[in-house]
Design a protein around this motif. Sequence first.
Motif, PDB file in Angstrom:
ATOM      1  N   HIS A  22       0.848  -1.212   0.000  1.00 52.97           N
ATOM      2  CA  HIS A  22       0.000   0.000   0.000  1.00 52.97           C
ATOM      3  C   HIS A  22       0.880   1.258   0.000  1.00 52.97           C
ATOM      4  O   HIS A  22       0.686   2.173  -0.807  1.00 52.97           O
ATOM      5  N   LEU A  23       1.868   1.299   0.890  1.00 53.87           N
ATOM      6  CA  LEU A  23       2.756   2.465   0.973  1.00 53.87           C
ATOM      7  C   LEU A  23       3.480   2.677  -0.351  1.00 53.87           C
ATOM      8  O   LEU A  23       3.639   3.807  -0.830  1.00 53.87           O
ATOM      9  N   ILE A  26       1.013   4.144  -3.043  1.00 55.58           N
ATOM     10  CA  ILE A  26       0.656   5.550  -2.865  1.00 55.58           C
ATOM     11  C   ILE A  26       1.866   6.443  -3.148  1.00 55.58           C
ATOM     12  O   ILE A  26       1.758   7.453  -3.844  1.00 55.58           O
ATOM     13  N   CYS A  27       3.019   6.071  -2.636  1.00 54.38           N
ATOM     14  CA  CYS A  27       4.208   6.894  -2.883  1.00 54.38           C
ATOM     15  C   CYS A  27       4.625   6.831  -4.356  1.00 54.38           C
ATOM     16  O   CYS A  27       5.172   7.805  -4.883  1.00 54.38           O
ATOM     17  N   ASP A  30       2.209   9.142  -6.116  1.00 55.55           N
ATOM     18  CA  ASP A  30       2.597  10.531  -5.837  1.00 55.55           C
ATOM     19  C   ASP A  30       3.779  10.951  -6.708  1.00 55.55           C
ATOM     20  O   ASP A  30       3.825  12.059  -7.240  1.00 55.55           O
ATOM     21  N   MET A  34       2.250  14.042  -8.407  1.00 55.93           N
ATOM     22  CA  MET A  34       2.286  15.209  -7.539  1.00 55.93           C
ATOM     23  C   MET A  34       3.700  15.721  -7.272  1.00 55.93           C
ATOM     24  O   MET A  34       3.910  16.908  -7.100  1.00 55.93           O
ATOM     25  N   PHE A 224     -16.251   7.291  -6.637  1.00 57.25           N
ATOM     26  CA  PHE A 224     -15.368   8.387  -6.218  1.00 57.25           C
ATOM     27  C   PHE A 224     -15.092   8.415  -4.718  1.00 57.25           C
ATOM     28  O   PHE A 224     -14.232   9.168  -4.272  1.00 57.25           O
ATOM     29  N   LYS A 225     -15.812   7.614  -3.942  1.00 57.14           N
ATOM     30  CA  LYS A 225     -15.444   7.468  -2.525  1.00 57.14           C
ATOM     31  C   LYS A 225     -14.206   6.597  -2.390  1.00 57.14           C
ATOM     32  O   LYS A 225     -13.596   6.522  -1.327  1.00 57.14           O
ATOM     33  N   HIS A 226     -13.870   5.893  -3.442  1.00 59.02           N
ATOM     34  CA  HIS A 226     -12.741   4.971  -3.400  1.00 59.02           C
ATOM     35  C   HIS A 226     -11.804   5.204  -4.576  1.00 59.02           C
ATOM     36  O   HIS A 226     -11.274   4.226  -5.133  1.00 59.02           O
ATOM     37  N   GLY A 227     -11.605   6.460  -4.934  1.00 63.58           N
ATOM     38  CA  GLY A 227     -10.667   6.685  -6.025  1.00 63.58           C
ATOM     39  C   GLY A 227     -10.697   8.119  -6.516  1.00 63.58           C
ATOM     40  O   GLY A 227     -11.539   8.918  -6.098  1.00 63.58           O
ATOM     41  N   ARG A 228      -9.761   8.459  -7.409  1.00 68.52           N
ATOM     42  CA  ARG A 228      -9.713   9.800  -7.968  1.00 68.52           C
ATOM     43  C   ARG A 228      -9.038   9.801  -9.343  1.00 68.52           C
ATOM     44  O   ARG A 228      -8.435   8.817  -9.763  1.00 68.52           O
ATOM     45  N   VAL A 240      -4.623   1.569  -4.483  1.00 65.98           N
ATOM     46  CA  VAL A 240      -5.006   0.287  -3.878  1.00 65.98           C
ATOM     47  C   VAL A 240      -6.511   0.100  -4.109  1.00 65.98           C
ATOM     48  O   VAL A 240      -7.204   1.070  -4.400  1.00 65.98           O
ATOM     49  N   SER A 242      -9.120  -0.047  -2.362  1.00 63.43           N
ATOM     50  CA  SER A 242     -10.056   0.839  -1.667  1.00 63.43           C
ATOM     51  C   SER A 242      -9.803   2.309  -2.017  1.00 63.43           C
ATOM     52  O   SER A 242     -10.497   3.190  -1.516  1.00 63.43           O
ATOM     53  N   ASP A 243      -8.833   2.565  -2.860  1.00 65.43           N
ATOM     54  CA  ASP A 243      -8.468   3.947  -3.188  1.00 65.43           C
ATOM     55  C   ASP A 243      -7.703   3.919  -4.508  1.00 65.43           C
ATOM     56  O   ASP A 243      -6.482   4.036  -4.547  1.00 65.43           O
ATOM     57  N   ARG A 245      -6.349   5.101  -8.010  1.00 66.46           N
ATOM     58  CA  ARG A 245      -5.917   6.362  -8.599  1.00 66.46           C
ATOM     59  C   ARG A 245      -5.685   6.181 -10.093  1.00 66.46           C
ATOM     60  O   ARG A 245      -4.728   5.531 -10.485  1.00 66.46           O
TER      61      ARG A 245
ATOM     62  N   CYS B  27       2.644   9.642   2.783  1.00 63.96           N
ATOM     63  CA  CYS B  27       1.329   8.995   2.894  1.00 63.96           C
ATOM     64  C   CYS B  27       0.436   9.756   3.875  1.00 63.96           C
ATOM     65  O   CYS B  27      -0.787   9.765   3.723  1.00 63.96           O
ATOM     66  N   PRO B  36      -9.495   9.939  -0.990  1.00 62.40           N
ATOM     67  CA  PRO B  36     -10.952   9.928  -0.812  1.00 62.40           C
ATOM     68  C   PRO B  36     -11.289   9.202   0.499  1.00 62.40           C
ATOM     69  O   PRO B  36     -10.526   8.357   0.953  1.00 62.40           O
ATOM     70  N   ARG B 228       5.224  22.016  -2.875  1.00 60.84           N
ATOM     71  CA  ARG B 228       3.979  22.396  -3.533  1.00 60.84           C
ATOM     72  C   ARG B 228       2.940  22.893  -2.528  1.00 60.84           C
ATOM     73  O   ARG B 228       3.130  22.792  -1.325  1.00 60.84           O
TER      74      ARG B 228
END
Lengths: 495, 495
Positions: A22-23, A26-27, A30, A34, A224-228, A240, A242-243, A245, B27, B36, B228
């Motif tokens: 998961h980490l 997300i990283c 990013d 981002m 959209f509660k579980h993603g973007r 992941v 539940s989220d 991207r 994170c 989200p 940012r």
Amino acid sequence: MTKQTAYQQLCEHFKHLSKLSHLNSICGWDQATMMPDGGNQARAEALAELAVIIHEKSTRPEMEEWLQQAAQQNLNPMQQASLREMTRSWRNQTALPADLVKAKSLATAHCEHAWRDQRGANDWKAFQVNLQAVMQLAIEEAQIRADKTGLNPYDAMLDLYEPGMQMQRLDKVFGELQSWLPELITQVVAKQANWPTLSLNGPFPSEQQKELGLAVMEKLQFNFKHGRLDVSAHPFCGGVPSDVRITTRYEDEDFTRSLMGIVHETGHARYEQNLPLDYLDLPVGQARSMGIHESQSLFFEMQLGRSQAFVEQLLPLVNQHLCQQQPMQLEELKQHYLSVKPGYIRVDADELTYPAHVMLRYELERDLINQDIKVADIPELWDQKMQQYLGLSTKGNYRDGCMQDVHWPAGLIGYFPSYSLGAMYAAQFHAALVKAKPDTPQAVAKGNYDEVFAWLQQNIWSQASIYETDELVSRATGETLNTRYFEQHLRNRYL
Amino acid sequence: MTKQTAYQQLCEHFKHLSKLSHLNSICGWDQATMMPDGGNQARAEALAELAVIIHEKSTRPEMEEWLQQAAQQNLNPMQQASLREMTRSWRNQTALPADLVKAKSLATAHCEHAWRDQRGANDWKAFQVNLQAVMQLAIEEAQIRADKTGLNPYDAMLDLYEPGMQMQRLDKVFGELQSWLPELITQVVAKQANWPTLSLNGPFPSEQQKELGLAVMEKLQFNFKHGRLDVSAHPFCGGVPSDVRITTRYEDEDFTRSLMGIVHETGHARYEQNLPLDYLDLPVGQARSMGIHESQSLFFEMQLGRSQAFVEQLLPLVNQHLCQQQPMQLEELKQHYLSVKPGYIRVDADELTYPAHVMLRYELERDLINQDIKVADIPELWDQKMQQYLGLSTKGNYRDGCMQDVHWPAGLIGYFPSYSLGAMYAAQFHAALVKAKPDTPQAVAKGNYDEVFAWLQQNIWSQASIYETDELVSRATGETLNTRYFEQHLRNRYL
């Protein structure tokens, strides 16, 4: 506390790994979406540290014992499937000796980094040296994986992305394609010869393109509660389950690619978002394979997204968000999405010519791993095959030929076939859906996709990795992979 | 390979920890800005897993031995400072027994979660029970930390945020404030009584507020290659030194708070962005303390940001980005930033009344930890002190009184003083700067901040944690903390 069984200990182990993964997700997301440039070195070091920790945990010595003991336990069918996937995951992660992992990591990092400039400079000579080093290690890797799995070397590489798929079957599958695809392309190009030149009245501001993309994702029931949705240089689906991207890239002058890219990534995303909650942390709860993942994105993009019915529903949204001054006509938008034109670049290819690009790469990487050809032979063979499949010569044009993809520099051998397997699975799934629910096309034409998503949910998404790919496909469609559905689909759509 | 010295092994150890902390920062930032809602459970679990790994690494048994051996090595002064900070970091991270850490984590999670509803419901009775549990554990924690450090219990808690600061000194500092602040507030309120009622011609779209914020960050030399600006419910400065992530929250009807909030976070960010590159991964390379960190944000916000010269430069930017139709006047904008009005809520307080809020909280938490008062006594004492310092009663109004902050429910005891220490350090730094470079005000009035930033860079940012706070402040200003500069600053600005 009661003593845990070996199977329970394995579950604990994989749940821990899943949190670390998961980490990483997300990283990694990013980093692509981002992170400012100046953050890259520290990020790379932090992710490398995480990779070391994941590797240490994956290779802990108790694992082999637990897997053996669990195989002797009295497990129910779901647990047996889970154990099968744990074993595969563990074997893939631990097959290579540490020094080969390190050598591969160094060689691919070097080759990929240098490639970014070498491609621009069309410098095959310099690139060839680095690619030879990568390919030599890939040959070594394939042999070690073959020894551990009992598979052929190239099949052992395929197994990393498309478990169960083998060269012998791919030869047959692509052989079939070869028998009708080049001719079909020629026919379709001739048929489209009198189409008007397509143009678009841009510029289309990114903000408005994004609003349109979000509206289309909503229509496709992205949660959209579980993603973007965000922006990155190369579109992908990350995060992941539940989220989730997904990303795209907006071009000022042409919204059509980004928009259909969003439809594509939404297919990946809905698969992830609908994996079975109870098994999310275990290998059996994850997506079946790269090919099946691609089948979902291509189901959304090709089967659904480029259909007459869907483009009809897209049109008012496009006009509302981007073309209020000069509304587009349906024929115009349709032609943007159905135009066929052989080109040099795989990622720019249309639905019909894309498989030719994959076929070519499959044949070359198969022969490279089997040591039937050498890295030095690639440019000539690339040119020959491009002429044969698409009627284009890449002689001396390495940049738009054999140097265009990041996969080989990055050491990803056995990955390319997934793209076309996905396209073929998607056509087969769609045919099965229409057979099971003959009124689906009418519902879709009215903008009602409930039956479509219910079928995918029941047959694919909720099934995760419970079954091997062939069984998953058989249970969903009544037969294993059959290229006939893909051929039928292409003929219906383009002839 | 030569055997590493104990000091080298410690460096390796902290570099590993720093990379894990990087993952935690990114994170955590993502959780507050991008994630989200539906992603929260998996994120919380992944971060908890990371916390366990960091704790395991921090408490590895070799550490104590390495620290002892390194203390015997022949280290240069920089290495000695580094070892001092490593020791402090290790001691703080390992002081508490595992069962207390767990009990604290459960009690604060429960108290903070329930507080969100209880505050809205003004339900002191229910909150009191949870806060008692948290405070009981904080008293236990303070005693254990006191035993390990030889400090008084409350001082041992202070040491987590403001190393070296002690109750005795804070009593003196806040005693001085108490002798002039309430009266000064009364005088300033009287002086401002005839100011016109302030209003703003909103709404101000977030996109335009963001553009303005970015322009101001640019002016303040925020390095966008290494950071940012984003949005979160509670503004903060996060990320890592090579990639600093600041946040704000835009209000449609009032841009002034968000804008000055961005100036504040930019102060935090520039400190982080300018920490010495060579020591980024070691405790000695990190920001000195919470108070010094706050001194940088408040230097930017209060010393620089609300000065006549800066507001003059802000005005054309504000009018360009937000008020093209009805330009604001200088007096108007100045009054928004210099208006003094005693209120209930700390986070909404102006520069002059803010220290009264902190003083009150300091006195209460000090007496709670020293067991001179009980949690049940808080509401009455809160009311008394609010009347004494700000002339406001909070009788029966827990929501806007003793239940307004997240700090105590979250178990953060010893943190509040940092806010006002920061304000006092900032005033002292500014006075030293003007003394060293008397022409600074003229340069600032022309929009040239180079001398200001050079002074901060040389005296604060580049110094990281090389010196203890008192020495850092003495080297920068010629003396340790002296409240006179803060008093002078406030009298000059507001009388």
